[in-house]
Motif scaffolding. Structure first.
Motif, mmCIF file in Angstrom:
data_model
loop_
_atom_site.group_PDB
_atom_site.id
_atom_site.type_symbol
_atom_site.label_atom_id
_atom_site.label_comp_id
_atom_site.label_asym_id
_atom_site.label_seq_id
_atom_site.Cartn_x
_atom_site.Cartn_y
_atom_site.Cartn_z
ATOM 1 N N ASP A 201 -6.540 -39.630 -30.953
ATOM 2 C CA ASP A 201 -5.524 -39.165 -31.896
ATOM 3 C C ASP A 201 -5.754 -37.708 -32.272
ATOM 4 N N LEU A 202 -7.015 -37.316 -32.403
ATOM 5 C CA LEU A 202 -7.321 -35.924 -32.734
ATOM 6 C C LEU A 202 -6.931 -34.998 -31.592
ATOM 7 N N PHE A 203 -7.215 -35.422 -30.379
ATOM 8 C CA PHE A 203 -6.790 -34.613 -29.227
ATOM 9 C C PHE A 203 -5.276 -34.516 -29.170
ATOM 10 N N ALA A 204 -4.591 -35.623 -29.447
ATOM 11 C CA ALA A 204 -3.128 -35.600 -29.416
ATOM 12 C C ALA A 204 -2.570 -34.665 -30.478
ATOM 13 N N ALA A 205 -3.260 -34.583 -31.620
ATOM 14 C CA ALA A 205 -2.781 -33.735 -32.709
ATOM 15 C C ALA A 205 -2.855 -32.249 -32.370
ATOM 16 N N THR A 206 -3.635 -31.882 -31.345
ATOM 17 C CA THR A 206 -3.682 -30.468 -30.959
ATOM 18 C C THR A 206 -2.367 -30.031 -30.309
ATOM 19 N N ALA A 207 -1.467 -30.979 -30.056
ATOM 20 C CA ALA A 207 -0.141 -30.650 -29.511
ATOM 21 C C ALA A 207 0.952 -30.832 -30.562
ATOM 22 N N ASP A 208 0.558 -31.004 -31.833
ATOM 23 C CA ASP A 208 1.529 -31.174 -32.919
ATOM 24 C C ASP A 208 2.484 -29.979 -32.965
ATOM 25 N N LEU A 209 3.699 -30.212 -33.426
ATOM 26 C CA LEU A 209 4.693 -29.144 -33.494
ATOM 27 C C LEU A 209 4.330 -28.082 -34.528
ATOM 28 N N ASP A 210 3.508 -28.451 -35.515
ATOM 29 C CA ASP A 210 3.124 -27.504 -36.559
ATOM 30 C C ASP A 210 1.770 -26.877 -36.239
ATOM 31 N N GLY A 211 1.695 -25.563 -36.336
ATOM 32 C CA GLY A 211 0.465 -24.847 -36.013
ATOM 33 C C GLY A 211 -0.690 -25.195 -36.934
ATOM 34 N N SER A 212 -0.410 -25.423 -38.211
ATOM 35 C CA SER A 212 -1.484 -25.762 -39.142
ATOM 36 C C SER A 212 -2.137 -27.089 -38.766
ATOM 37 N N VAL A 213 -1.336 -28.017 -38.291
ATOM 38 C CA VAL A 213 -1.875 -29.312 -37.860
ATOM 39 C C VAL A 213 -2.716 -29.125 -36.602
ATOM 40 N N ARG A 214 -2.225 -28.318 -35.675
ATOM 41 C CA ARG A 214 -2.997 -28.067 -34.449
ATOM 42 C C ARG A 214 -4.346 -27.440 -34.784
ATOM 43 N N ALA A 215 -4.331 -26.493 -35.713
ATOM 44 C CA ALA A 215 -5.585 -25.833 -36.109
ATOM 45 C C ALA A 215 -6.537 -26.833 -36.758
ATOM 46 N N ALA A 216 -6.014 -27.707 -37.619
ATOM 47 C CA ALA A 216 -6.858 -28.706 -38.267
ATOM 48 C C ALA A 216 -7.455 -29.666 -37.244
ATOM 49 N N ALA A 217 -6.682 -30.005 -36.223
ATOM 50 C CA ALA A 217 -7.191 -30.901 -35.177
ATOM 51 C C ALA A 217 -8.318 -30.237 -34.398
ATOM 52 N N LEU A 218 -8.160 -28.954 -34.083
ATOM 53 C CA LEU A 218 -9.222 -28.233 -33.381
ATOM 54 C C LEU A 218 -10.489 -28.182 -34.233
ATOM 55 N N ASP A 219 -10.314 -27.926 -35.513
ATOM 56 C CA ASP A 219 -11.458 -27.863 -36.423
ATOM 57 C C ASP A 219 -12.187 -29.205 -36.459
ATOM 58 N N ALA A 220 -11.439 -30.285 -36.560
ATOM 59 C CA ALA A 220 -12.045 -31.617 -36.605
ATOM 60 C C ALA A 220 -12.777 -31.932 -35.308
ATOM 61 N N LEU A 221 -12.193 -31.570 -34.181
ATOM 62 C CA LEU A 221 -12.833 -31.827 -32.889
ATOM 63 C C LEU A 221 -14.132 -31.037 -32.757
ATOM 64 N N CYS A 222 -14.137 -29.817 -33.267
ATOM 65 C CA CYS A 222 -15.361 -29.013 -33.219
ATOM 66 C C CYS A 222 -16.457 -29.626 -34.076
ATOM 67 N N GLU A 223 -16.063 -30.277 -35.169
ATOM 68 C CA GLU A 223 -17.042 -30.942 -36.022
ATOM 69 C C GLU A 223 -17.576 -32.217 -35.373
ATOM 70 N N CYS A 224 -16.731 -32.876 -34.598
ATOM 71 C CA CYS A 224 -17.074 -34.193 -34.061
ATOM 72 C C CYS A 224 -17.759 -34.140 -32.700
ATOM 73 N N LEU A 225 -17.475 -33.109 -31.915
ATOM 74 C CA LEU A 225 -17.956 -33.053 -30.538
ATOM 75 C C LEU A 225 -18.995 -31.970 -30.353
ATOM 76 N N ASP A 226 -19.823 -32.144 -29.370
ATOM 77 C CA ASP A 226 -20.785 -31.124 -28.987
ATOM 78 C C ASP A 226 -20.040 -29.930 -28.402
ATOM 79 N N ARG A 227 -20.484 -28.724 -28.751
ATOM 80 C CA ARG A 227 -19.798 -27.521 -28.258
ATOM 81 C C ARG A 227 -19.897 -27.390 -26.746
ATOM 82 N N GLU A 228 -20.772 -28.167 -26.125
ATOM 83 C CA GLU A 228 -20.883 -28.129 -24.661
ATOM 84 C C GLU A 228 -19.862 -29.049 -23.998
ATOM 85 N N ASP A 229 -19.113 -29.790 -24.782
ATOM 86 C CA ASP A 229 -18.100 -30.684 -24.224
ATOM 87 C C ASP A 229 -17.047 -29.858 -23.482
#
Length: 471
Positions: A201-229
């Protein structure tokens, strides 16, 4: 008489004297009359004045005697008082007050004002975990409230609990809610309570129509995943070209600790039209510590209109530990048009550079007309050669002179720099050579020497070497 005192206390609070009014120590038993008096006094105020006074129904503290009046106020005709009473009940254990619990639940499901319903959700969320879980169905129902304000509070509250119904409801809000903030808060809640199952769902949110939502999804993914992913890395690299600046900014921030392979992409966006993006790019380039990045970072010092970007650019140059970066920093310090903050930042970065070539300009800066420059120069000398006595002879005259500076901060920093570059015997010899009339200089050096000796004694004790003695 008791009521008179409390009305005076309330009026003092309304008059802006809350701190002194609230420190009154009354030994009498608390009474519901007190909260009623506060409500009565607030009711006399015009709505704008009432809110501007920043007085709430919690100002009298928490006492069981207040609960009946607060419960009654949850049915007030004025939504301001209803919401205030609901907020005040958050400080009570609803298990111990069934009437209060019923009042909060009634407000959540039946009140006509969104502010009151939102207060009810928040109050339930502030209860202990056991109480909150008992009202999980009510909070889940609040996710379907027609008011986005209520749905936002419900998302925030539910994000504290991890259960299948909660995750399913939050995922639905992320995909279906029309309010941008609800979707953003749903992302943050999912990242907290069920990272593994919410990843798709977080990956899907990076394609949200709103830029603020896309940015929040990227931020959450960076918190959840290893930067080497690699999947995340590819997503961040693609987001560097997003049409919304906030997304590009978040992508650059996410690449801050990326592998060397991201360097070309960062260099390509170093001239992004948005200052916030350039700021994150220049920080990310600094972390790369690659010679290829030096000139691109320097361009953000000398060709940059935004002072904040210039400031972080000189900081990034200091992290390069590169001879060309040192020369750029020297030039930056010698360019007043870049601004005081940037010039001070350049001095700080020279101290952080580890390059002995920076020492002459730092010593010269000790004689600058500006006290802030002189103090930073001394600090940077300390940082540049901490623990190394190789340049003590070169630095000693200028630092000794700075020890007599008219500015107290300059004297303190000069003393610390002397402690950093000189041996303790040399420092004691210097102290002995200072004339008695240089009391400010002597005191500054004495404090710095004492701190150094304490550090070394503590280190010796940790390593079991015992007390250190100096000849």
């Amino acid at each position: 008489m008791r009521l008179t005192r409390w009305i005076a206390r309330i009026k003092a609070a309304l008059g802006g004297r809350r701190e002194s009014a609230l420190t009154i120590n009354d030994a009498h038993v608390r009474s519901g009359v007190e909260i009623e008096a506060l409500i009565a006094t607030l009711r006399q105020q015009a709505p704008d004045m009432r809110r501007g006074a920043n007085v709430s129904l919690t100002d009298l503290g928490v006492d069981d005697a207040f609960v009946p009046a607060l419960v009654s106020t949850t049915r007030d005709t004025d939504a301001y008082f209803r919401a205030s009473a609901i907020h005040a009940l958050a400080d009570y254990d609803l298990r111990q007050h069934p009437q209060a619990e019923s009042a909060v639940l009634h407000a959540l499901t039946h009140d006509t004002e969104a502010d009151v319903r939102a207060a009810a959700v928040l109050t339930l969320g502030m209860q202990s975990e056991a109480v909150a879980h008992a009202h999980l169905p009510a909070c889940l129902q609040a996710l379907k409230d027609p008011s986005a304000e209520v749905r936002r509070e419900a998302v925030q509250v539910l994000g504290r609990w991890s259960s299948a119904p909660v995750v399913a409801a939050l995922r639905a809000r992320l995909h279906l809610d029309t309010d941008v903030d609800v979707r953003i808060w749903a992302i943050q809640a999912l990242a907290r309570c069920d990272t593994a199952n919410a990843m798709a769902d977080l990956f899907a949110a990076t394609a949200d129509l709103d830029g603020s939502v896309r940015a929040a999804a990227l931020d959450a993914l960076c918190e959840c995943l290893d930067r080497e992913d690699t999947t995340l890395r590819d997503l961040l690299l693609a987001a560097l070209s997003d049409p919304v600046p906030e997304v590009r900014r978040q992508a650059a921030q996410g690449l801050r600790f990326g592998p060397p392979q991201v360097l070309p992409a960062l260099l390509a966006v170093a001239n992004d039209p948005e200052p916030r993006v350039r700021l994150e790019v220049v920080i990310a380039l600094g972390w790369q510590r690659d010679a290829q990045a030096v000139d691109a970072i320097a361009a953000r010092v000398f060709d940059e209109a935004d002072e904040e970007v210039r400031y972080y650019a000189v900081s990034s140059l200091g992290e390069q530990h590169d001879a060309r970066a040192t020369q750029h920093l020297i030039t930056a310090f010698q360019t007043p048009a870049l601004g005081q903050r940037v010039r001070v930042g350049a001095l700080w970065a020279l101290g952080d550079s580890g390059d002995a070539a920076a020492l002459p300009i730092l010593l010269a800066a000790l004689g600058d007309a500006d006290a802030e420059i002189r103090a930073q120069a001394a600090t940077s000398i300390s940082n540049l050669h901490r623990g190394s006595h190789a340049d003590a002879e070169q630095a000693l005259p200028a630092l000794t002179q700075a020890l007599r500076d008219d500015d107290e901060d300059v004297r303190e920093q000069a003393a610390r720099a002397l402690v950093a570059v000189c041996t303790l015997p040399a420092l004691h010899a210097l102290l002995s050579g200072l004339h008695e009339h240089n009391s400010a200089a002597r005191q500054a050096l004495q404090r710095a020497i004492a701190a150094r000796e304490e550090e070394e004694a503590a280190a010796a004790e940790r390593t079991g070497l015992g007390t250190v003695h100096y000849e």
